[in-house]
Design a protein around this motif. Structure first.
Motif, short mmCIF file in Angstrom:
data_model
loop_
_atom_site.label_atom_id
_atom_site.label_comp_id
_atom_site.label_asym_id
_atom_site.label_seq_id
_atom_site.Cartn_x
_atom_site.Cartn_y
_atom_site.Cartn_z
N GLU A 87 0.72 -9.27 -12.25
CA GLU A 87 0.83 -8.73 -11.20
C GLU A 87 0.02 -7.91 -10.41
OE1 GLU A 87 5.38 -9.68 -11.95
OE2 GLU A 87 4.96 -11.47 -12.08
N ILE A 88 0.62 -6.50 -10.98
CA ILE A 88 0.25 -5.60 -10.21
C ILE A 88 -1.96 -5.21 -10.09
CG2 ILE A 88 -0.23 -2.48 -10.42
CD1 ILE A 88 2.11 -3.11 -12.13
N TYR A 89 -2.06 -6.02 -11.00
CA TYR A 89 -4.11 -5.90 -10.60
C TYR A 89 -3.49 -7.35 -9.77
CZ TYR A 89 -8.39 -6.68 -12.27
OH TYR A 89 -9.48 -6.84 -12.57
N GLN A 90 -3.33 -7.95 -9.84
CA GLN A 90 -3.57 -9.36 -8.53
C GLN A 90 -3.38 -8.27 -7.47
OE1 GLN A 90 -1.12 -12.92 -10.09
NE2 GLN A 90 -3.00 -13.39 -11.67
N ARG A 91 -2.12 -8.21 -7.29
CA ARG A 91 -1.70 -7.29 -6.21
C ARG A 91 -3.38 -6.15 -6.00
NH1 ARG A 91 2.78 -4.97 -6.86
NH2 ARG A 91 2.01 -2.31 -7.08
N TYR A 92 -3.29 -5.28 -6.12
CA TYR A 92 -5.17 -4.87 -6.51
C TYR A 92 -5.92 -4.94 -5.92
CZ TYR A 92 -8.41 -1.83 -7.89
OH TYR A 92 -9.49 -0.66 -7.32
N LYS A 93 -5.98 -6.59 -6.13
CA LYS A 93 -7.46 -7.14 -6.22
C LYS A 93 -7.12 -8.16 -4.54
CE LYS A 93 -7.59 -10.04 -9.42
NZ LYS A 93 -8.67 -11.12 -10.35
N LYS A 94 -6.07 -7.95 -4.31
CA LYS A 94 -6.04 -8.51 -2.40
C LYS A 94 -5.83 -7.52 -1.50
CE LYS A 94 -2.78 -11.29 0.37
NZ LYS A 94 -2.85 -10.09 1.90
N HIS A 95 -5.72 -6.25 -2.12
CA HIS A 95 -5.55 -4.99 -1.30
C HIS A 95 -7.05 -4.55 -1.23
CE1 HIS A 95 -1.23 -3.92 -1.88
NE2 HIS A 95 -1.44 -4.84 -0.78
#
Length: 362
Positions: free
Chosen positions: A52-60
């Motif tokens: 979940e954190i990684y997907q948030r990072y990729k979006k940002h």
């Protein structure tokens, strides 16, 4: 702001594995195999927060790259300023994501979700030390109640005044060991005992040992290595609880570890409880032996194993509880003794986390 190439490769593999496990959990043959289903379910729950954190990072990261591209073609100054402001916000978000990913990927203690076995003994200070040991047990009971965990007595051996000779009990609940593992060590109390006529402050100690409940897959015991004796259960002052030899004394011959259990009236039940404690003590024993060989790898620990280490002082005249490992003090000893321990436990967890991050950066 940037995450290293090596970490990105790891994160991509974690994301792939999380998706793979999620698909496996929906397959009928996996659902039918409860042991495999449980193991995969735990793996999925461990991986999901990282993903979940990684997907948030990729979006940002994608949003930031889009803004950079827009700046190369946008000529309107007002719009350029808006884009730059958004990029500043995204930089902050990416910094936070990178920090969160570092923490999420720190090594986890595999025992953190286990049930926990706690053993309390009175130390230096005679009757006052034993009585304080009993109060510590009540404190852990209160904490368990606040977390809706189950407390099960295993071997409760009291002095004539009701103090702790040796109190062994298990707390069952998700995350119990992860929160209570920092309690191992010597607990010191400073107060005026009820029997003190001069009003002088006495210092006494009680020792606490905290063991994760060892599951069957973690350690196996050869029955030929065990010596099992039976005897009559007795209470404080030698009063017999029952007239049958239901109490169990279990000795592991190779290590000399001895476990006693007299809480149940049934010899079979006492044997079962004694075996649970024996497995946990053996697991702790073998783990300690291994840790001695890899002492440098334990630098991040904050006193989770040495039972001779003085870890905490409970000063009743000053109304404070001080943890000496991290220099943290709480000035509400009454609430603390009633199980309000989360502030202290969180401070210890953060200290370990920060130490581990320092080691990673080194």
């Amino acid at each position: 702001m940037k995450v290293s190439e090596g970490m990105l490769n790891k994160l991509n593999k974690i994301e792939e594995r999380c998706n793979e496990v999620g698909e496996l959990l929906s397959k009928p043959e996996i659902i039918a195999d409860q042991q495999q289903f449980k193991a995969l379910g735990k793996e999925h729950s461990d991986l999901t927060p990282i993903v979940e954190i990684y997907q948030r990072y990729k979006k940002h990261r994608q949003d930031f790259d889009d803004c950079e591209e827009m700046l190369t073609v946008e000529e309107d100054q007002e719009l350029r300023n808006m884009i730059k402001q958004e990029m500043d916000d995204l930089r902050d978000a990416l910094d936070q994501d990178a920090s969160d990913l570092k923490i999420a990927m720190l090594p986890k203690d595999p025992n953190d979700d286990n049930n926990v076995i706690i053993e309390i003994r009175g130390g230096a200070g005679g009757d006052e030390a034993a009585l304080f040991g009993t109060e510590l047990m009540k404190m852990y009971r209160h904490y368990a109640d606040l977390n809706r965990w189950k407390v099960e007595e295993i071997n409760m051996n009291y002095t004539e005044l009701g103090g702790a000779k040796e109190l062994t009990f298990m707390i069952s609940g998700k995350g119990a060991y992860g929160k209570l593992k920092f309690e191992s060590g010597v607990h010191r109390v400073q107060r005026v005992p009820e029997t003190e006529s001069q009003g002088r402050v006495h210092t006494s100690t009680a020792t606490v040992a905290v063991l994760p409940e060892a599951e069957n897959v973690q350690i196996e015991i050869n029955e030929n290595d065990l010596k099992i004796d039976t005897y009559r259960s007795s209470g404080a002052g030698g009063q017999h609880v029952n007239k049958t030899e239901s109490a169990i004394r279990m000795t592991h011959i190779p290590t000399g570890i001895v476990v006693e259990c007299q809480d149940e009236r049934s010899q079979i039940k006492n044997r079962e409880k004694a075996m649970i404690v024996m497995k946990s003590r053996l697991y702790d024993y073998y783990q300690s032996q291994a840790d001695k060989e890899y002492a440098e790898n334990r630098r991040a620990q904050i006193g989770t194993g040495d039972r001779s280490e003085r870890i905490r002082t409970y000063n009743f005249p000053q109304g404070r509880v001080t943890d000496h490992r991290i220099g943290f003090t709480i000035y509400s000893i009454e609430k603390f003794m009633l199980g309000d321990m989360d502030e202290m436990i969180s401070a210890l967890q953060i200290a370990v986390q920060n130490k581990m991050l320092e080691n990673v950066e080194d």
